[in-house]
Design a protein around this motif. Structure first.
Motif, PDB file in Angstrom:
ATOM      1  N   THR A 109      73.001 -32.027  58.492  1.00  0.00           N
ATOM      2  CA  THR A 109      73.826 -32.799  59.418  1.00  0.00           C
ATOM      3  C   THR A 109      73.264 -34.200  59.501  1.00  0.00           C
ATOM      4  O   THR A 109      72.080 -34.384  59.804  1.00  0.00           O
ATOM      5  CB  THR A 109      73.841 -32.157  60.811  1.00  0.00           C
ATOM      6  N   ALA A 110      74.096 -35.204  59.207  1.00  0.00           N
ATOM      7  CA  ALA A 110      73.666 -36.604  59.256  1.00  0.00           C
ATOM      8  C   ALA A 110      74.890 -37.482  59.411  1.00  0.00           C
ATOM      9  O   ALA A 110      75.991 -37.126  58.977  1.00  0.00           O
ATOM     10  CB  ALA A 110      72.892 -36.989  58.000  1.00  0.00           C
ATOM     11  N   SER A 111      74.692 -38.643  60.015  1.00  0.00           N
ATOM     12  CA  SER A 111      75.815 -39.557  60.240  1.00  0.00           C
ATOM     13  C   SER A 111      76.026 -40.503  59.071  1.00  0.00           C
ATOM     14  O   SER A 111      77.003 -41.262  59.058  1.00  0.00           O
ATOM     15  CB  SER A 111      75.573 -40.368  61.517  1.00  0.00           C
ATOM     16  N   THR A 112      75.133 -40.500  58.093  1.00  0.00           N
ATOM     17  CA  THR A 112      75.240 -41.351  56.910  1.00  0.00           C
ATOM     18  C   THR A 112      74.987 -40.507  55.664  1.00  0.00           C
ATOM     19  O   THR A 112      74.445 -39.394  55.763  1.00  0.00           O
ATOM     20  CB  THR A 112      74.216 -42.496  56.964  1.00  0.00           C
ATOM     21  N   PRO A 113      75.349 -40.999  54.472  1.00  0.00           N
ATOM     22  CA  PRO A 113      75.041 -40.255  53.243  1.00  0.00           C
ATOM     23  C   PRO A 113      73.543 -39.986  53.116  1.00  0.00           C
ATOM     24  O   PRO A 113      72.707 -40.767  53.568  1.00  0.00           O
ATOM     25  CB  PRO A 113      75.544 -41.189  52.137  1.00  0.00           C
ATOM     26  N   VAL A 114      73.229 -38.862  52.502  1.00  0.00           N
ATOM     27  CA  VAL A 114      71.845 -38.413  52.366  1.00  0.00           C
ATOM     28  C   VAL A 114      71.522 -38.235  50.888  1.00  0.00           C
ATOM     29  O   VAL A 114      72.280 -37.600  50.147  1.00  0.00           O
ATOM     30  CB  VAL A 114      71.615 -37.090  53.125  1.00  0.00           C
ATOM     31  N   HIS A 115      70.393 -38.805  50.465  1.00  0.00           N
ATOM     32  CA  HIS A 115      69.913 -38.602  49.105  1.00  0.00           C
ATOM     33  C   HIS A 115      68.931 -37.435  49.105  1.00  0.00           C
ATOM     34  O   HIS A 115      68.107 -37.303  50.016  1.00  0.00           O
ATOM     35  CB  HIS A 115      69.240 -39.858  48.564  1.00  0.00           C
ATOM     36  N   VAL A 116      69.021 -36.585  48.078  1.00  0.00           N
ATOM     37  CA  VAL A 116      68.211 -35.374  48.009  1.00  0.00           C
ATOM     38  C   VAL A 116      67.452 -35.343  46.688  1.00  0.00           C
ATOM     39  O   VAL A 116      68.019 -35.621  45.623  1.00  0.00           O
ATOM     40  CB  VAL A 116      69.080 -34.103  48.138  1.00  0.00           C
ATOM     41  N   ARG A 117      66.178 -35.007  46.764  1.00  0.00           N
ATOM     42  CA  ARG A 117      65.337 -34.832  45.581  1.00  0.00           C
ATOM     43  C   ARG A 117      64.638 -33.479  45.668  1.00  0.00           C
ATOM     44  O   ARG A 117      64.173 -33.080  46.734  1.00  0.00           O
ATOM     45  CB  ARG A 117      64.275 -35.935  45.478  1.00  0.00           C
ATOM     46  N   VAL A 118      64.565 -32.792  44.538  1.00  0.00           N
ATOM     47  CA  VAL A 118      63.785 -31.556  44.428  1.00  0.00           C
ATOM     48  C   VAL A 118      62.530 -31.895  43.633  1.00  0.00           C
ATOM     49  O   VAL A 118      62.621 -32.421  42.516  1.00  0.00           O
ATOM     50  CB  VAL A 118      64.575 -30.431  43.738  1.00  0.00           C
ATOM     51  N   THR A 119      61.363 -31.613  44.213  1.00  0.00           N
ATOM     52  CA  THR A 119      60.106 -31.984  43.563  1.00  0.00           C
ATOM     53  C   THR A 119      59.197 -30.769  43.424  1.00  0.00           C
ATOM     54  O   THR A 119      59.350 -29.762  44.124  1.00  0.00           O
ATOM     55  CB  THR A 119      59.365 -33.073  44.357  1.00  0.00           C
ATOM     56  N   GLN A 120      58.245 -30.907  42.511  1.00  0.00           N
ATOM     57  CA  GLN A 120      57.231 -29.869  42.291  1.00  0.00           C
ATOM     58  C   GLN A 120      55.864 -30.435  42.656  1.00  0.00           C
ATOM     59  O   GLN A 120      55.537 -31.570  42.300  1.00  0.00           O
ATOM     60  CB  GLN A 120      57.246 -29.429  40.826  1.00  0.00           C
ATOM     61  N   ASP A 121      55.083 -29.644  43.372  1.00  0.00           N
ATOM     62  CA  ASP A 121      53.755 -30.097  43.781  1.00  0.00           C
ATOM     63  C   ASP A 121      52.848 -30.311  42.573  1.00  0.00           C
ATOM     64  O   ASP A 121      52.858 -29.525  41.615  1.00  0.00           O
ATOM     65  CB  ASP A 121      53.095 -29.068  44.707  1.00  0.00           C
ATOM     66  N   ARG A 122      52.041 -31.365  42.642  1.00  0.00           N
ATOM     67  CA  ARG A 122      50.995 -31.605  41.659  1.00  0.00           C
ATOM     68  C   ARG A 122      50.057 -32.666  42.243  1.00  0.00           C
ATOM     69  O   ARG A 122      50.353 -33.292  43.267  1.00  0.00           O
ATOM     70  CB  ARG A 122      51.564 -32.087  40.321  1.00  0.00           C
ATOM     71  N   TYR A 123      48.897 -32.853  41.620  1.00  0.00           N
ATOM     72  CA  TYR A 123      47.985 -33.902  42.047  1.00  0.00           C
ATOM     73  C   TYR A 123      48.631 -35.264  41.821  1.00  0.00           C
ATOM     74  O   TYR A 123      49.282 -35.496  40.808  1.00  0.00           O
ATOM     75  CB  TYR A 123      46.663 -33.805  41.287  1.00  0.00           C
ATOM     76  N   GLY A 124      48.438 -36.166  42.783  1.00  0.00           N
ATOM     77  CA  GLY A 124      49.104 -37.447  42.691  1.00  0.00           C
ATOM     78  C   GLY A 124      50.532 -37.313  43.186  1.00  0.00           C
ATOM     79  O   GLY A 124      50.877 -36.412  43.953  1.00  0.00           O
ATOM     80  N   LYS A 125      51.402 -38.207  42.737  1.00  0.00           N
ATOM     81  CA  LYS A 125      52.810 -38.156  43.154  1.00  0.00           C
ATOM     82  C   LYS A 125      53.466 -36.914  42.576  1.00  0.00           C
ATOM     83  O   LYS A 125      53.312 -36.592  41.397  1.00  0.00           O
ATOM     84  CB  LYS A 125      53.548 -39.421  42.681  1.00  0.00           C
ATOM     85  N   ASP A 126      54.242 -36.214  43.421  1.00  0.00           N
ATOM     86  CA  ASP A 126      54.894 -34.983  42.986  1.00  0.00           C
ATOM     87  C   ASP A 126      55.900 -35.253  41.866  1.00  0.00           C
ATOM     88  O   ASP A 126      56.445 -36.351  41.742  1.00  0.00           O
ATOM     89  CB  ASP A 126      55.587 -34.307  44.158  1.00  0.00           C
ATOM     90  N   LEU A 127      56.149 -34.226  41.070  1.00  0.00           N
ATOM     91  CA  LEU A 127      57.041 -34.324  39.917  1.00  0.00           C
ATOM     92  C   LEU A 127      58.478 -34.060  40.349  1.00  0.00           C
ATOM     93  O   LEU A 127      58.778 -33.037  40.965  1.00  0.00           O
ATOM     94  CB  LEU A 127      56.620 -33.292  38.865  1.00  0.00           C
ATOM     95  N   GLN A 128      59.376 -34.990  40.031  1.00  0.00           N
ATOM     96  CA  GLN A 128      60.782 -34.792  40.383  1.00  0.00           C
ATOM     97  C   GLN A 128      61.454 -33.892  39.359  1.00  0.00           C
ATOM     98  O   GLN A 128      61.391 -34.126  38.153  1.00  0.00           O
ATOM     99  CB  GLN A 128      61.519 -36.132  40.458  1.00  0.00           C
ATOM    100  N   LEU A 129      62.164 -32.862  39.872  1.00  0.00           N
ATOM    101  CA  LEU A 129      62.870 -31.917  39.010  1.00  0.00           C
ATOM    102  C   LEU A 129      64.368 -32.165  38.975  1.00  0.00           C
ATOM    103  O   LEU A 129      65.040 -31.792  38.008  1.00  0.00           O
ATOM    104  CB  LEU A 129      62.615 -30.480  39.484  1.00  0.00           C
ATOM    105  N   GLY A 130      64.918 -32.782  40.023  1.00  0.00           N
ATOM    106  CA  GLY A 130      66.349 -33.041  40.086  1.00  0.00           C
ATOM    107  C   GLY A 130      66.687 -33.816  41.342  1.00  0.00           C
ATOM    108  O   GLY A 130      65.875 -33.910  42.267  1.00  0.00           O
ATOM    109  N   SER A 131      67.894 -34.392  41.379  1.00  0.00           N
ATOM    110  CA  SER A 131      68.296 -35.178  42.545  1.00  0.00           C
ATOM    111  C   SER A 131      69.813 -35.196  42.660  1.00  0.00           C
ATOM    112  O   SER A 131      70.539 -34.856  41.716  1.00  0.00           O
ATOM    113  CB  SER A 131      67.752 -36.614  42.449  1.00  0.00           C
ATOM    114  N   GLY A 132      70.300 -35.597  43.826  1.00  0.00           N
ATOM    115  CA  GLY A 132      71.731 -35.695  44.071  1.00  0.00           C
ATOM    116  C   GLY A 132      71.984 -36.308  45.429  1.00  0.00           C
ATOM    117  O   GLY A 132      71.048 -36.728  46.125  1.00  0.00           O
ATOM    118  N   ASP A 133      73.253 -36.364  45.831  1.00  0.00           N
ATOM    119  CA  ASP A 133      73.636 -36.976  47.096  1.00  0.00           C
ATOM    120  C   ASP A 133      74.548 -36.055  47.878  1.00  0.00           C
ATOM    121  O   ASP A 133      75.379 -35.336  47.300  1.00  0.00           O
ATOM    122  CB  ASP A 133      74.342 -38.310  46.875  1.00  0.00           C
ATOM    123  N   LEU A 134      74.371 -36.069  49.195  1.00  0.00           N
ATOM    124  CA  LEU A 134      75.290 -35.385  50.098  1.00  0.00           C
ATOM    125  C   LEU A 134      76.098 -36.440  50.828  1.00  0.00           C
ATOM    126  O   LEU A 134      75.532 -37.353  51.443  1.00  0.00           O
ATOM    127  CB  LEU A 134      74.516 -34.538  51.117  1.00  0.00           C
TER     128      LEU A 134
END
Length: 343
Positions: free
Chosen positions: A165-190
């Motif tokens: 639930t949000a009043s504005t568009p929402v960006h979504v990312r699916v990430t995998q844990d790892r040392y340093g910045k997490d690894l992005q596996l996929g993304s999309g918008d709601l």
């Protein structure tokens, strides 16, 4: 000459006796020579025993539990590194507050709002847990993005279904844990449906993970420069292996049915037998339009050793749908009870 000899012998014996008494550690009788010596040397007084050496210092640095300053620094670093594609540019943190013996929260705002008097704009609350030497981020939440699905520690697979639930568009990312910045596996918008509703739904596909844990990151951004304003981060498990299976469900007391509704007493327990499952939860969804966005977990158990047992104390008059879910490394299995009514 005989009296003189006796006197000499008496003096020698007395000297021996006096010398023995002056020693700190008397010589045991068995160690004395069989005949008296012709000459006597004074017995030296032993020196005092040396003081014991101090215990050796432990090797390596002495560790201590991290303090609240480290918790704030961890929250700021997480928002800068993991939120959004490039993180929150300049997060500003408020004070740390304890929520338990080893957990706490920090509120974070982007600098464009934190510098106002008083501060404005959405707040992202970072939840943390104190480990032995570091703080671990359990997730984040914001009133700007309320997430219904997925829930924390839920095993997800691609494509993952999303409810928010949000009043504005929402960006979504699916990430995998790892040392340093997490690894992005996929993304999309709601995005909204054009009817003015704040309820958003959709799916995000992501590539096969190589690790067991990750996050689903929901963000809203500034329309002016695209900076992340707030984020809800849900920690999840990345599903692998066979999904769990529900083998049996029993309730105590046994639930009665009336006019197609299960009647709920003031307290009801659910005993669950399942395979490949390590958690179970009850999800109650109130009756009404677009009720999926108001679903809530009302009971949960994560001790599968003796079977999973959930206890619920429904509020008098509840009316809605009840679902049992079991979760394991391979995903989620569900059992629908149908409509329930609290008595």
């Amino acid at each position: 000459m005989r009296p003189v000899r006796a006197t000499v012998i008496a003096l020698v014996v007395a000297a021996v006796a006096l010398t023995g008494c002056g020693s700190r550690h008397a010589t045991p009788p068995a160690a004395l020579p069989s005949a008296a010596p012709t000459t006597l040397s004074p017995t030296p007084t032993p020196s005092p025993s040396p003081a014991p050496s101090p215990a050796p210092a432990p090797r390596g640095p002495v560790t201590r539990p991290p303090g609240t300053a480290e918790a704030v620094a961890t929250a700021v670093a997480f928002m800068r590194r993991e939120v959004g594609m490039f993180g929150m540019t300049d997060p500003v943190a408020g004070p740390f507050r304890w929520t338990g013996s080893s957990t706490g929260q920090v509120d974070v705002r982007p600098s464009i709002y934190a510098g106002m008097d008083p501060p404005r704009g959405p707040v992202t609350t970072v939840s943390l847990q104190r480990l032995r030497t570091v703080w671990y981020v359990l997730g984040t939440s914001t009133t700007a993005i309320r997430v219904t699905s997925p829930r924390p520690q839920e095993p997800i697979s691609s494509p993952v279904g999303l409810l928010a639930t949000a009043s504005t568009p929402v960006h979504v990312r699916v990430t995998q844990d790892r040392y340093g910045k997490d690894l992005q596996l996929g993304s999309g918008d709601l995005v909204g449906r054009g009817d003015g509703s704040a309820n958003l739904s959709g799916q995000v596909a992501f590539r096969d993970p190589t690790g067991p844990t990750g996050s689903v990151v929901f963000t809203v951004v500034s329309g002016h420069e695209g900076e992340v304003l707030a984020a809800t981060v849900v920690r999840v498990r990345l599903a692998s292996g066979q999904p769990p299976r529900i083998l049996a469900v029993a309730t105590s007391p046994r639930l009665r049915q009336q006019d197609g509704w299960l009647l709920l007493p003031a307290t009801v327990s659910f005993q669950v037998t399942a395979s490949r499952a390590d958690r179970a939860r009850l999800v109650y969804t109130p009756s009404g339009t677009e009720a999926a966005w108001t679903a809530q977990v009302v009971a949960e158990d994560a001790t599968p050793g003796n079977g999973l047992r959930l206890v619920w104390h429904p509020v008098h008059g509840v009316l809605g749908q009840l679902t049992l879910q079991v979760l394991g490394p391979g995903g989620v299995a569900s059992h629908d009870f149908g409509g329930v009514h609290g008595q």
